[in-house]
Design a protein around this motif. Structure first.
Motif, short mmCIF file in Angstrom:
data_model
loop_
_atom_site.label_atom_id
_atom_site.label_comp_id
_atom_site.label_asym_id
_atom_site.label_seq_id
_atom_site.Cartn_x
_atom_site.Cartn_y
_atom_site.Cartn_z
N GLU A 194 0.83 -0.98 0.10
CA GLU A 194 -0.15 0.03 0.05
C GLU A 194 1.06 1.29 0.08
OE1 GLU A 194 -3.62 2.13 2.73
OE2 GLU A 194 -2.62 0.17 3.37
N ILE A 195 0.77 1.89 -1.06
CA ILE A 195 1.51 3.40 -1.21
C ILE A 195 1.06 4.41 -0.72
CG2 ILE A 195 2.77 4.70 -2.91
CD1 ILE A 195 2.96 2.30 -4.68
N LYS A 196 1.53 5.13 0.17
CA LYS A 196 0.77 6.27 0.84
C LYS A 196 1.87 7.50 0.60
CE LYS A 196 -1.89 4.39 4.64
NZ LYS A 196 -3.10 4.98 4.14
N LYS A 197 1.11 8.72 -0.02
CA LYS A 197 2.04 9.58 -0.42
C LYS A 197 1.85 10.77 0.87
CE LYS A 197 2.86 13.13 -4.11
NZ LYS A 197 2.48 13.49 -5.38
N VAL A 198 2.86 10.79 1.72
CA VAL A 198 2.75 11.58 2.68
C VAL A 198 3.40 13.21 2.34
CG1 VAL A 198 3.89 11.80 5.17
CG2 VAL A 198 3.21 9.69 4.24
N PRO A 199 2.77 14.11 2.77
CA PRO A 199 3.27 15.55 2.46
C PRO A 199 4.61 15.96 3.33
CG PRO A 199 0.88 15.65 3.02
CD PRO A 199 1.24 14.01 3.33
N THR A 200 5.17 16.66 2.80
CA THR A 200 6.68 17.09 3.49
C THR A 200 6.26 17.73 4.76
OG1 THR A 200 7.72 17.37 1.38
CG2 THR A 200 8.86 18.49 3.22
N GLY A 201 7.07 17.13 5.79
CA GLY A 201 6.88 17.58 7.17
C GLY A 201 5.79 17.05 8.01
#
Length: 204
Positions: A194-201
Motif C-alpha cells: 500500500e503506497i501512501k503519499k505523505v506531505p513534506t513535514g
C-alpha cells in the motif's frame, strides 16, 4: 601392523565404552556427547579399514548434523525425566529379555559367518577395486551402476518417511497461526503493498 592393531583396539574399546555410556548415562545431554564420541571412534575404524569416504560421511552427517541436532533438541526441551523413569522398573524384565534375544541372534549370525568356508576370501577382498581407482570413485561406480535401483529405492523410502513425519506433526491447533502457501502465492501487488503519499513535514 602392530601400530594398526593398537589403534584398532583403542578405537574399538572407546566405541564400545561410549555405546554403553549412551544407554547408561542419567543425563541425556551426556548421552548425546557419548554418542558423538562413539561416532568419531567409528570413523577412526573406517579409516583403518581403508574406507575414508564412509569415515568422512559419518563425521559430517552424523556428528555434524544428527548428533548436534539431538543435543540442541534435548537441551531445549523441558522434559520431566523423573516421570520418564517411573516405568523403568516395570519394563526392565521385558527389555532385558529382548536384549538377550538380540544378543543371541548376533552371536549365532556372527559365528555361522565366521565358520563358513567362504568367509576368509570375503574378508580379504569384499569388492574388487581396480588398480589406480580411489575409494570414493570405486564406491560411486558400485552404487550408481550395480546397485542404482536399490539406491533409488532407499531414497524413495526416506522420502516417504519424511512426508509421513511432516503429516503426523502438522496438526491444526487453536491459537496457532499457520501459513497458507496458495493464498500467499495468489496475492496481487495491490493486496501486498500500500503506497501512501505523505506531505513534506507531515510524517512520523
Amino acid at each position: 601392523m602392530v601400530l594398526q592393531a593398537l589403534a584398532f583396539y583403542l578405537f574399538a574399546a572407546v566405541t564400545v565404552a561410549s555405546g554403553v555410556m549412551v544407554i547408561t548415562a542419567r543425563n541425556p545431554v551426556h548421552s548425546v556427547l557419548f554418542l558423538i564420541l562413539a561416532f568419531f571412534n567409528s570413523a577412526g575404524l573406517f579409516v583403518l579399514l581403508g574406507a575414508e569416504f564412509l569415515a568422512m560421511i559419518l563425521v559430517v552427517v552424523y556428528v555434524g548434523a544428527v548428533a548436534v541436532l539431538f543435543l540442541f533438541v534435548v537441551m531445549m526441551l523441558d522434559i520431566n525425566f523423573v516421570q520418564l523413569r517411573e516405568g523403568f522398573q516395570r519394563y526392565l524384565p521385558v527389555g532385558a529379555l529382548i536384549g538377550l534375544v538380540l544378543a543371541a541372534e548376533l552371536v549365532l549370525i556372527g559365528g555361522s559367518y565366521g565358520l563358513a568356508d567362504t568367509a576368509q576370501p570375503l574378508f580379504a577382498a569384499p569388492v574388487g577395486v581396480p588398480e589406480g581407482v580411489s575409494n570414493v570413485e570405486a564406491l560411486g561406480q558400485l552404487v550408481y551402476t550395480k546397485y542404482v535401483y536399490l539406491f533409488q529405492a532407499a531414497g524413495l523410502v526416506l522420502l516417504v518417511a519424511m512426508i509421513g513425519a511432516i503429516v503426523l506433526t502438522l496438526r491444526t491447533r487453536p491459537g496457532v497461526v499457520r501459513q497458507d502457501p496458495a493464498k500467499q502465492s495468489a496475492r496481487t501487488i495491490e493486496e501486498s503493498v500500500e503506497i501512501k503519499k505523505v506531505p513534506t513535514g507531515k510524517g512520523i
